[in-house]
Every structure is written in C-alpha cells, then in structure tokens.
Write a protein that holds these residues in place. Structure first.
Motif, PDB file in Angstrom:
ATOM      1  N   THR A 399       0.848  -1.187   0.000  1.00  0.00           N
ATOM      2  CA  THR A 399       0.000   0.000   0.000  1.00  0.00           C
ATOM      3  C   THR A 399       0.884   1.237   0.000  1.00  0.00           C
ATOM      4  O   THR A 399       2.029   1.182   0.478  1.00  0.00           O
ATOM      5  CB  THR A 399      -0.916   0.031   1.241  1.00  0.00           C
ATOM      6  N   SER A 400       0.359   2.351  -0.518  1.00  0.00           N
ATOM      7  CA  SER A 400       1.124   3.604  -0.507  1.00  0.00           C
ATOM      8  C   SER A 400       1.140   4.244   0.872  1.00  0.00           C
ATOM      9  O   SER A 400       1.897   5.191   1.117  1.00  0.00           O
ATOM     10  CB  SER A 400       0.538   4.594  -1.525  1.00  0.00           C
ATOM     11  N   SER A 401       0.318   3.739   1.778  1.00  0.00           N
ATOM     12  CA  SER A 401       0.231   4.299   3.127  1.00  0.00           C
ATOM     13  C   SER A 401       0.777   3.299   4.145  1.00  0.00           C
ATOM     14  O   SER A 401       0.103   2.334   4.496  1.00  0.00           O
ATOM     15  CB  SER A 401      -1.221   4.638   3.481  1.00  0.00           C
ATOM     16  N   PRO A 402       2.018   3.500   4.650  1.00  0.00           N
ATOM     17  CA  PRO A 402       2.536   2.601   5.678  1.00  0.00           C
ATOM     18  C   PRO A 402       1.636   2.535   6.907  1.00  0.00           C
ATOM     19  O   PRO A 402       1.511   1.474   7.525  1.00  0.00           O
ATOM     20  CB  PRO A 402       3.899   3.214   6.019  1.00  0.00           C
ATOM     21  N   GLU A 403       0.993   3.664   7.248  1.00  0.00           N
ATOM     22  CA  GLU A 403       0.098   3.673   8.413  1.00  0.00           C
ATOM     23  C   GLU A 403      -1.081   2.736   8.182  1.00  0.00           C
ATOM     24  O   GLU A 403      -1.479   1.983   9.092  1.00  0.00           O
ATOM     25  CB  GLU A 403      -0.404   5.089   8.696  1.00  0.00           C
ATOM     26  N   ARG A 404      -1.631   2.764   6.978  1.00  0.00           N
ATOM     27  CA  ARG A 404      -2.724   1.851   6.663  1.00  0.00           C
ATOM     28  C   ARG A 404      -2.232   0.409   6.710  1.00  0.00           C
ATOM     29  O   ARG A 404      -2.927  -0.489   7.197  1.00  0.00           O
ATOM     30  CB  ARG A 404      -3.284   2.171   5.277  1.00  0.00           C
ATOM     31  N   GLY A 405      -1.010   0.186   6.220  1.00  0.00           N
ATOM     32  CA  GLY A 405      -0.445  -1.150   6.271  1.00  0.00           C
ATOM     33  C   GLY A 405      -0.301  -1.657   7.697  1.00  0.00           C
ATOM     34  O   GLY A 405      -0.587  -2.817   7.988  1.00  0.00           O
ATOM     35  N   GLU A 406       0.120  -0.777   8.599  1.00  0.00           N
ATOM     36  CA  GLU A 406       0.264  -1.177   9.995  1.00  0.00           C
ATOM     37  C   GLU A 406      -1.090  -1.490  10.624  1.00  0.00           C
ATOM     38  O   GLU A 406      -1.207  -2.417  11.449  1.00  0.00           O
ATOM     39  CB  GLU A 406       0.973  -0.076  10.779  1.00  0.00           C
ATOM     40  N   GLN A 407      -2.110  -0.738  10.261  1.00  0.00           N
ATOM     41  CA  GLN A 407      -3.457  -1.025  10.773  1.00  0.00           C
ATOM     42  C   GLN A 407      -3.926  -2.403  10.312  1.00  0.00           C
ATOM     43  O   GLN A 407      -4.479  -3.190  11.097  1.00  0.00           O
ATOM     44  CB  GLN A 407      -4.437   0.051  10.301  1.00  0.00           C
ATOM     45  N   ILE A 408      -3.688  -2.704   9.037  1.00  0.00           N
ATOM     46  CA  ILE A 408      -4.090  -4.004   8.503  1.00  0.00           C
ATOM     47  C   ILE A 408      -3.270  -5.119   9.149  1.00  0.00           C
ATOM     48  O   ILE A 408      -3.794  -6.192   9.464  1.00  0.00           O
ATOM     49  CB  ILE A 408      -3.951  -4.019   6.972  1.00  0.00           C
ATOM     50  N   ALA A 409      -1.985  -4.866   9.379  1.00  0.00           N
ATOM     51  CA  ALA A 409      -1.123  -5.886   9.973  1.00  0.00           C
ATOM     52  C   ALA A 409      -1.653  -6.352  11.321  1.00  0.00           C
ATOM     53  O   ALA A 409      -1.555  -7.537  11.663  1.00  0.00           O
ATOM     54  CB  ALA A 409       0.296  -5.350  10.121  1.00  0.00           C
ATOM     55  N   ARG A 410      -2.228  -5.427  12.090  1.00  0.00           N
ATOM     56  CA  ARG A 410      -2.763  -5.802  13.401  1.00  0.00           C
ATOM     57  C   ARG A 410      -3.940  -6.763  13.287  1.00  0.00           C
ATOM     58  O   ARG A 410      -4.279  -7.462  14.247  1.00  0.00           O
ATOM     59  CB  ARG A 410      -3.189  -4.550  14.178  1.00  0.00           C
ATOM     60  N   GLU A 411      -4.566  -6.813  12.125  1.00  0.00           N
ATOM     61  CA  GLU A 411      -5.706  -7.702  11.910  1.00  0.00           C
ATOM     62  C   GLU A 411      -5.318  -9.027  11.254  1.00  0.00           C
ATOM     63  O   GLU A 411      -6.132  -9.941  11.159  1.00  0.00           O
ATOM     64  CB  GLU A 411      -6.760  -6.998  11.027  1.00  0.00           C
ATOM     65  N   ILE A 412      -4.075  -9.126  10.793  1.00  0.00           N
ATOM     66  CA  ILE A 412      -3.613 -10.357  10.150  1.00  0.00           C
ATOM     67  C   ILE A 412      -3.145 -11.336  11.217  1.00  0.00           C
ATOM     68  O   ILE A 412      -2.364 -10.976  12.103  1.00  0.00           O
ATOM     69  CB  ILE A 412      -2.469 -10.067   9.155  1.00  0.00           C
ATOM     70  N   VAL A 413      -3.596 -12.557  11.131  1.00  0.00           N
ATOM     71  CA  VAL A 413      -3.212 -13.578  12.107  1.00  0.00           C
ATOM     72  C   VAL A 413      -1.979 -14.298  11.568  1.00  0.00           C
ATOM     73  O   VAL A 413      -2.071 -15.294  10.843  1.00  0.00           O
ATOM     74  CB  VAL A 413      -4.368 -14.562  12.364  1.00  0.00           C
ATOM     75  N   ALA A 414      -0.814 -13.760  11.895  1.00  0.00           N
ATOM     76  CA  ALA A 414       0.450 -14.323  11.429  1.00  0.00           C
ATOM     77  C   ALA A 414       1.555 -13.870  12.368  1.00  0.00           C
ATOM     78  O   ALA A 414       1.437 -12.848  13.049  1.00  0.00           O
ATOM     79  CB  ALA A 414       0.756 -13.877  10.002  1.00  0.00           C
ATOM     80  N   GLY A 415       2.660 -14.620  12.371  1.00  0.00           N
ATOM     81  CA  GLY A 415       3.759 -14.307  13.268  1.00  0.00           C
ATOM     82  C   GLY A 415       4.607 -13.137  12.831  1.00  0.00           C
ATOM     83  O   GLY A 415       5.270 -12.509  13.647  1.00  0.00           O
TER      84      GLY A 415
END
Length: 464
Positions: A399-415
């Motif tokens: 994504t062009s937005s690292p902040e958006r990427g970090e928000q999505i990362a918190r919802e991904i169930v992965a290590g």
C-alpha cells in the motif's frame, strides 16, 4: 543391511552420497558427549563462546564455494542462492557472537529485596530437528543462539542433506578444537523417527527445536509435552501477499516474484497466495505474469539459473496434483503446469489466476514455483481471505500508506508481517508462527531466550 540417509541430485536423479544412520548405541554416545561438552561449555565466558562462533563464520565464508555446492547437489538450490545462504548462516553466527551478552543480560526488577533480578542460564543439550530446504541457514538459526546461551546442540538434519549436515558439524568441531573448546558442542546425529523419539525421552536432552511439517511437529511436540520439555516449532505456511489498490504495483510485482520463487518456491515463508483488490487486479496480474514468465529454469550449477529443480520426485508429483486439481476446480492456468521431459525433478514456473478460497492451491501449502493470484472486492475482503487459512506464519501488505499497512497488519493472524517489503528471516528479528504454523520464536532476543532458565534471584535483606 545398515540404513543410510541418501542424497539424490534432483538435477539428474542420481545418488551423490549416502551416510549410515545412528543405532541406539551410537545415539547413546552422542548424548553422553553432548552432556559432557555442556558441563564445560556452559562455564565458558560468553566472550570466549563468541570467539568460537566468529571463527566458525569466518571458516564458512572462506569455504563458501564447497559448502554452497553441497546444497546445489543435494537439494537443487541455484548456486547463487546457495552462496547467499552460507553467508547468511555465517551472519547468524556473528550476530549472536556480537549480541548474546546484551540479550542474556540480567533483567533488574524492583521488589521487596535489596536486589532482585532474572538471569538467563543455559538448559543443557538441545535437539534440533531440521528440514532440507535451507540446510545451512536453518541449522544456524537453531544452533547459533543455543550455543551462545551455553547450551550444546544435537542436530538431526533431514535425510536428504547428509553432506550438508556433516559439513556443518565438521566446521564447528574443527573451530571449537582450535579454541580448546569441546568438539561436541554441536553433533550431527543422522537418525530415524524412532530414535528421535528416544532422544527426546532421554533426560539429557532438555529441549527441542523443530522446523518441518505439521505431522513431524505434532509428533515431536506431543513427546516433548509428555516429557515436560520446552519446544519451538516452525511448521508450514500459506503466506498471503495483500496488494491494495493504492500500492506501487511495479514494486509489489517485483518483490512478490522474488518472495514466490526463492529456492524454486520451496520456502515456508514464500508468498503463496497473492490477494489483489479488483480495481487493480488485471494490471497487477499482467506485471506479475511478465516477471514470472521471464525467469530462467535450468541447471542450478549455472550462474544464470534462477529456478532449479524440485528437491524430490514425490514433492514434484504432489505439486502437480495441486495444480491440476485447482484447474479442474476453476482456476485459470496462464502458463506452466506441465511436467517437462528429461532427467531431474524440474517443474516450470506456473501461474494460476482467478483462484478462489477452497481450491486446492489455496487450501493447501504449495511448495514449488507455483504462483496463485486471487481477486478481492476490497481491502476488507482481502483481509478476510488472508486469514482464511489454518496457517499463520508470514504475510505482506502492499500500500502507498505505511500507516494503513500497519493497521491491517494488526488484523492479520500471522507471526510476522512485512509492509511494502519481502517477508524474510533476519537474525535481528524474531521469527515464528501461530495457529498450525507452530509456536515459539527463533532469532533476535526472543530466539536466544527460548532455551534458557530464566532464574529469579532475590537478594536480602528485605527492604521495609
């Protein structure tokens, strides 16, 4: 007839070496030596342990061509990647040599004591059960932190890489001897499944680390639990790469190609499901297809080869089954998907598009150069698809937005989640999975503290 671990060159299908496996008497010798070495090694100053690990790294770099060729012979890893793996294994040794003192420093904790703290002491001999796909890197990911913590290591490597296993043990023993350290701080222990269980049940083995299949992980974890021993498991993965509409598609396509194709796609943290927002799906697919189709498959000894063979015939057959079943289920085969004529276990770079949840290539872990692309209506749908898997090892978000990427990362169930970057293992950062991808962490501070006694110390008198 004595059982052997046999290495077959997947480029030609010919046997290149065979190593006899241990019997119970030989295993007893290994375990006794590991325990004896531990009693000496754990008392060595950490700076002296570090000197051994640094010289191990130096010896590996000085011998990189021979060590790399062992991987090329035994698993078909392209020689350029094999050299990189030897150097990365050396980096792991150096990293822990440089940082173990910091990682293992006592944690001061205020209490009613004059002083209270937690110190990090070694446990004893640790069993490492390792796979074939990255024989040097995964060995050092296991042994470098364990050795620097003061443990000794018993390495049960995969039956397909006996030459790699012998070379790893030889360089560590040779360098240890040069320093006056016990040569048995790491021992190569080729053994079958039954003896692995015997070793795990032995009181001299204090912990176990396994990288491999779910089946192997379940067997080892159940025995470790019965024996009340700590375990770290890194198992399979079906890593998603989420490409959002605002991503830099060129960079995403290039990086995801690299993630998918390293070691001919035979990696647990490879990008196995590429999930793309519909509005940019066709554009991304064209870029991805162009890059994948340009990759050169061939003899892994050649400097130009980017994709080598699959490691074994049975692995290639299973991969082809996954492709053909997915096509039958409705996936589009854009290219590849046919077993080539000729010797060796080659499988062409293959692209499946319009893959939907539940199709074989999505529901199972694909271990080979097969790329899967899935359309998603929007970011929320992409996230739901990413989490629709029994695995939880790695993931990436583009994504062009690292902040958006970090928000999505918190919802991904992965290590671990990479945002606008390649999912990779790094000695500085913890690595591991959740769900059926395993538990525990390797690398970084977390990795070295997995196999230590976190001993609480309370020093009186009490403070009133």
């Amino acid at each position: 007839m004595t059982e052997s671990f046999t290495a077959t060159d997947p480029t030609t299908g010919t046997v290149v070496r065979a190593v006899p496996v241990l019997d119970e008497a030989a295993l007893e010798g290994v375990l006794a030596a590991a325990e004896d070495a531990y009693e000496t090694w754990r008392r060595w100053p950490i700076a002296d342990r570090a000197a051994v690990l640094r010289d191990v790294a130096r010896a590996m770099r000085d011998d990189v061509e021979r060590l790399a060729m062992l991987m090329t012979e035994e698993v078909g890893k392209p020689i350029t990647e094999a050299r990189g793996e030897v150097n990365k294994a050396a980096w792991a040794a150096e990293h822990y040599a440089d940082h173990a003192e910091e990682y293992l420093a006592p944690d001061e904790i205020a209490s009613d004591a004059t002083r209270s703290y937690v110190q990090h002491l070694p446990l004893g001999p640790v069993l490492g059960v390792l796979p074939w796909n990255a024989p040097f890197w995964l060995a050092f990911r296991f042994c470098a932190p364990a050795l620097m913590a003061g443990n000794t290591c018993v390495m049960k490597h995969d039956r397909n890489v006996p030459g790699c296993a012998e070379a790893i043990a030889e360089v560590i023993a040779r360098v240890a001897a040069e320093h006056g350290a016990p040569t048995a701080i790491l021992q190569n222990a080729p053994m079958g499944h039954e003896l692995v269980q015997t070793a795990l049940r032995d009181g001299r083995i204090r912990a176990v680390s396994l990288t491999g299949s779910e089946r192997a992980g379940a067997a080892v974890a159940s025995t470790a639990a019965r024996e009340i021993k700590p375990a770290v498991l890194e198992l399979g993965g079906s890593d998603p790469a989420i490409v959002l509409a605002d991503a830099d598609l060129e960079k995403a396509a290039a990086a995801i190609t690299t993630m998918r194709i390293i070691n001919a796609g035979q990696s647990c943290i490879a990008a196995k499901r590429v999930i793309v927002e519909e509005t940019v799906y066709e554009e991304f697919l064209a870029m991805y297809a162009e890059r994948l189709s340009s990759l050169k498959m061939g003899d892994p000894r050649s400097e130009e080869t980017q994709v080598g063979p699959i490691a074994r015939a049975d692995l290639r057959e299973n991969l082809h089954r996954q492709v053909t079943e997915s096509v039958t289920q409705g996936a589009k085969l854009l290219f590849g998907g046919e077993i080539p004529d000729g010797e060796g276990y080659f499988y062409p770079v293959t692209l499946l598009s319009d893959v939907e949840p539940g199709m074989t290539a999505c529901a199972e872990e694909t271990f080979g150069p097969v790329a899967v692309v899935m359309p998603a209506a929007n970011a929320d749908a992409a996230l739901a698809m990413a989490n629709d898997t029994p695995y939880g090892l790695g993931a990436s978000v583009w994504t062009s937005s690292p902040e958006r990427g970090e928000q999505i990362a918190r919802e991904i169930v992965a290590g671990q989640v990479a945002i606008n970057g390649i999912v990779k293992t790094d000695p500085r950062l913890p690595s591991g999975g959740v769900k059926r991808s395993g538990f525990g962490r390797e690398l970084g501070l977390d990795g070295i503290r997995e196999f230590v006694n976190r001993q609480q110390i309370w020093v009186g008198p009490a403070v009133t």
